[in-house]
Enzyme design. Structure first.
Site, PDB file in Angstrom:
ATOM      1  N   SER A 186       0.985  -1.246  -0.015  1.00 32.42           N
ATOM      2  CA  SER A 186      -0.040  -0.002   0.017  1.00 32.42           C
ATOM      3  C   SER A 186       0.806   1.338   0.168  1.00 32.42           C
ATOM      4  O   SER A 186       1.998   1.361   0.608  1.00 32.42           O
ATOM      5  CB  SER A 186      -0.690   0.068   1.220  1.00 32.42           C
ATOM      6  OG  SER A 186      -1.400   1.269   1.446  1.00 32.42           O
ATOM      7  N   TYR A 201      -4.175  -0.493   9.508  1.00 32.20           N
ATOM      8  CA  TYR A 201      -4.040  -0.950   8.227  1.00 32.20           C
ATOM      9  C   TYR A 201      -2.827  -0.764   7.508  1.00 32.20           C
ATOM     10  O   TYR A 201      -2.103  -1.589   7.079  1.00 32.20           O
ATOM     11  CB  TYR A 201      -5.044  -0.301   7.386  1.00 32.20           C
ATOM     12  CG  TYR A 201      -4.829  -0.553   5.875  1.00 32.20           C
ATOM     13  CD1 TYR A 201      -5.238  -1.699   5.256  1.00 32.20           C
ATOM     14  CD2 TYR A 201      -4.444   0.488   5.226  1.00 32.20           C
ATOM     15  CE1 TYR A 201      -4.969  -2.000   3.711  1.00 32.20           C
ATOM     16  CE2 TYR A 201      -4.093   0.444   3.956  1.00 32.20           C
ATOM     17  CZ  TYR A 201      -4.539  -1.008   3.169  1.00 32.20           C
ATOM     18  OH  TYR A 201      -4.329  -0.966   1.912  1.00 32.20           O
TER      19      TYR A 201
END
Length: 324
Positions: A186, A201
């Site tokens: 990410s 996350y």
């Protein structure tokens, strides 16, 4: 300021610009070069987790287009069968499906699913593993607002399941002395120093990047390429950014497959590369302030949507329908 100091700073600046230019030229050269024959280089089968939607679906189709047979790993048997049928119909490759709710890893149900996965790949020439499955919800929330079990589910899928699936596939690659492991990361861990209101996350995706880099060093000499691939924009942020920065899953997948085996950490899509480059010039305090403000805005929208679902309006509709 002394002349030598001017020269020093100018040299540092020139080296930074040269490095950026080199990475851009390398990216363009790879885009123009004939794609690597993944089947010949690594093996005839690929395992992919989370293949029923989004980037996972697009990557499964792209790998099948490259001639790889697929082991599809996901939690919904009906959706897995739909993907399997579509791939067989469009590309004529073999497929196998393994029903595995990755959030149950390290439980009795998860151990049974892992056993089925090992049985499914036994004897196959698995050359590519794509750890695509991931959870980014709940998001746009302060830590104290989230149920702990929801966060633990995120940790199990993004971190623990990725590790266990990789450990299950690696021994076969080692025996054959070839293979590629692709872990989907990410931009929240690559290009920005903080990702507020998505703290867990972002932390799990930082693990993915570090895990991938270390495995790359460990297994490169054994013929196995390990790579963390990064996308820069999540679906939650699409509506708040200039459309140029929004890249669809099909375009991401085409770039991702082309980049397999090229370095331990990469941003396959050129648009995302430019975002990463631009983010590096933003002072950290401004970036932190901007991202917090953006995610607080998302938090307000999500709270409105949750409230609307909890109190549907009349005539069979809801305020969620009206909002969209």
């Amino acid at each position: 300021m002394p002349a030598w100091m001017w020269l020093f700073y100018a040299t540092i600046g020139a080296l930074c610009v040269a490095g950026d230019c080199f990475r851009l030229l390398r990216h363009l050269a790879l885009c123009l070069r004939k794609p690597k024959d993944l089947r010949r280089r690594y093996g005839s089968w690929a395992v992919i987790t989370g293949p029923t939607s989004g980037l996972g679906w697009s990557m499964a189709m792209e790998l099948a287009r490259a001639g790889l047979n697929l082991v599809l790993v996901g939690r919904d048997p009906a959706k897995l069968q739909d993907v399997s049928d579509k791939i067989a119909r469009c590309h004529g490759v073999q497929t196998r499906t393994v029903v595995f709710d990755l959030s149950l890893v390290s439980t009795a149900q998860g151990d049974e699913a892992m056993r089925r996965l090992r049985e499914a790949i036994e004897g196959l020439d698995v050359g590519v593993l794509v750890n695509n499955a991931g959870v980014n919800k709940p998001g746009a929330l302060y830590l104290h607002e989230v149920e702990v079990e929801s966060l633990m589910r995120m940790v199990r899928v993004n971190l623990q399941a990725l590790t266990e699936v990789t450990a299950a596939v690696l021994p076969g690659m080692l025996r054959r002395r070839r293979g590629a492991v692709v872990n989907i990361g990410s931009g929240s861990t690559l290009a920005v120093p903080s990702f507020p209101l998505y703290s867990v996350y972002a932390a799990t995706k930082r693990y993915v990047a570090v895990f991938s880099k270390n495995l790359y060093v460990e297994y490169k000499s054994k013929g196995i390429d390990v790579q963390c691939q990064t996308n820069m924009v999540s679906s939650a942020a699409k509506n708040s950014l200039f459309p140029l920065f929004v890249v669809g899953p099909d375009a991401c997948a085409r770039a991702a497959v082309r980049w397999i085996g090229h370095g331990p950490l990469c941003v396959p899509n050129l648009v995302h590369q430019l975002q990463c480059w631009a983010a590096a010039f933003l002072p950290e305090i401004l970036g932190d302030t901007y991202r917090l403000a953006m995610h607080l805005h998302q938090r307000a929208i999500f709270r409105m949507l949750r409230s609307s679902r909890a109190h549907p309006q009349g005539n069979g509709g809801s305020s969620v329908d009206k909002f969209y």
